[in-house]
Design an enzyme around this catalytic site. Structure first.
Site, PDB file in Angstrom:
ATOM      1  N   GLY A  41      72.917  10.417 110.540  1.00  0.00           N
ATOM      2  CA  GLY A  41      74.215  11.027 110.804  1.00  0.00           C
ATOM      3  C   GLY A  41      74.312  11.878 112.061  1.00  0.00           C
ATOM      4  N   GLU A  95      71.803  18.959 112.307  1.00  0.00           N
ATOM      5  CA  GLU A  95      72.360  18.162 111.202  1.00  0.00           C
ATOM      6  C   GLU A  95      73.814  17.785 111.512  1.00  0.00           C
ATOM      7  OE1 GLU A  95      72.174  16.237 108.889  1.00  0.00           O
ATOM      8  OE2 GLU A  95      71.903  17.191 106.940  1.00  0.00           O
ATOM      9  N   ASP A  96      74.287  16.686 110.901  1.00  0.00           N
ATOM     10  CA  ASP A  96      75.678  16.295 111.108  1.00  0.00           C
ATOM     11  C   ASP A  96      76.630  17.117 110.239  1.00  0.00           C
ATOM     12  OD1 ASP A  96      74.763  15.122 108.745  1.00  0.00           O
ATOM     13  OD2 ASP A  96      75.749  13.192 109.068  1.00  0.00           O
ATOM     14  N   ASP A  99      76.915  19.568 103.046  1.00  0.00           N
ATOM     15  CA  ASP A  99      77.844  19.383 101.939  1.00  0.00           C
ATOM     16  C   ASP A  99      77.323  20.217 100.766  1.00  0.00           C
ATOM     17  OD1 ASP A  99      80.005  17.973 100.606  1.00  0.00           O
ATOM     18  OD2 ASP A  99      78.540  16.603  99.776  1.00  0.00           O
ATOM     19  N   GLY A 101      74.260  20.917 100.338  1.00  0.00           N
ATOM     20  CA  GLY A 101      73.128  21.680 100.890  1.00  0.00           C
ATOM     21  C   GLY A 101      71.780  21.174 100.382  1.00  0.00           C
ATOM     22  N   LEU A 104      69.542  19.377 103.259  1.00  0.00           N
ATOM     23  CA  LEU A 104      69.049  20.319 104.255  1.00  0.00           C
ATOM     24  C   LEU A 104      68.055  21.303 103.664  1.00  0.00           C
ATOM     25  CD1 LEU A 104      69.390  20.860 107.200  1.00  0.00           C
ATOM     26  CD2 LEU A 104      71.303  22.348 106.684  1.00  0.00           C
ATOM     27  N   LYS A 127      80.911  21.787 105.133  1.00  0.00           N
ATOM     28  CA  LYS A 127      81.865  21.679 104.015  1.00  0.00           C
ATOM     29  C   LYS A 127      81.472  22.748 103.002  1.00  0.00           C
ATOM     30  CE  LYS A 127      82.336  16.930 103.284  1.00  0.00           C
ATOM     31  NZ  LYS A 127      82.292  15.784 102.348  1.00  0.00           N
ATOM     32  N   ASP A 155      79.135   8.362 108.506  1.00  0.00           N
ATOM     33  CA  ASP A 155      79.440   7.009 108.032  1.00  0.00           C
ATOM     34  C   ASP A 155      80.011   6.970 106.624  1.00  0.00           C
ATOM     35  OD1 ASP A 155      76.991   7.836 106.698  1.00  0.00           O
ATOM     36  OD2 ASP A 155      76.814   5.746 106.061  1.00  0.00           O
ATOM     37  N   ARG A 161      80.310   4.893 112.263  1.00  0.00           N
ATOM     38  CA  ARG A 161      79.529   5.903 112.999  1.00  0.00           C
ATOM     39  C   ARG A 161      79.920   5.955 114.473  1.00  0.00           C
ATOM     40  NH1 ARG A 161      75.225   7.635 109.701  1.00  0.00           N
ATOM     41  NH2 ARG A 161      74.344   6.040 108.336  1.00  0.00           N
TER      42      ARG A 161
END
Ligand code: IMP
Length: 173
Positions: A41, A95-96, A99, A101, A104, A127, A155, A161
């Site tokens: 991502g 990171e992209d 969400d 978490g 990550l 987010k 994606d 992407r």
């Protein structure tokens, strides 16, 4: 499936990347920086960001997956791990989107176990309202509401992407 009009335009993205790169360049001046992109991502964000950072750096990647189509599986799989030595480096994870978490957080613990000089995290999108696990974020591009987005590396089922902007994605009803 519908891809709507841009939530974040190419121009807004470029301006934000420059702003983040400026902050990172100041914070890491004189330090040995290892920039680690979380793939797939973060591919677009990573390559734009590191090209705008003005301190010497080395790069590596970690390839992880947790999402199946539009939902998180909760199970993080590592397909390729960071190979660079990091005990003598300041690591910046790129990171992209964060969400829940979960992804990550697992990657962060994996990196910390290898004893880098320091560890910071830069995410393009946050987010926040979806968070389940608290992860410290040092650089955030944009905070977005709870909606599924695609483009600029992000994606749905490995598609979209290559859109040069961020768009809200929803299933056709
Ligand atoms: P988390 O573990 O729930 O924080 O999920 C993080 C990963 O899920 C990201 O690196 C993305 O690959 C994926 N993801 C989360 N939200 C979205 C979205 O809105 N669009 C595309 N991918 C997403």
């Amino acid at each position: 499936m519908i891809v709507g009009k841009p939530l974040l335009t190419t121009r807004e993205i470029q301006e934000k990347v420059k702003e983040l790169a400026g902050r990172i360049s100041m914070d890491y001046a004189g330090k040995e920086l290892l920039a680690v992109g979380i793939l797939k991502g973060a591919c677009m964000f990573f390559s734009d960001l590191v090209r705008s950072v003005e301190v010497p750096l080395t790069i590596d990647f970690i390839v992880a997956s947790s999402y199946v189509k539009m939902d998180t599986s909760g199970e993080v799989r590592i397909h390729y791990d960071i190979r660079e030595e990091m005990s003598d480096k300041h690591v910046l994870l790129i990171e992209d989107i964060v969400d829940t978490g979960i992804t990550l957080n697992q990657i962060r613990e994996r990196v910390l176990a290898r004893g880098p000089k320091s560890l910071r995290i830069c995410t393009f999108l946050d987010k926040k309202e979806r968070r389940v696990v608290d992860v410290p974020l040092d650089y955030i591009g944009f905070e977005i509401p709870n909606m599924f987005v695609v483009g600029y590396g992000l994606d749905c089922d490995n598609k979209f992407r290559n859109l040069p902007y961020i768009s809200v994605f929803r299933k056709k009803t």
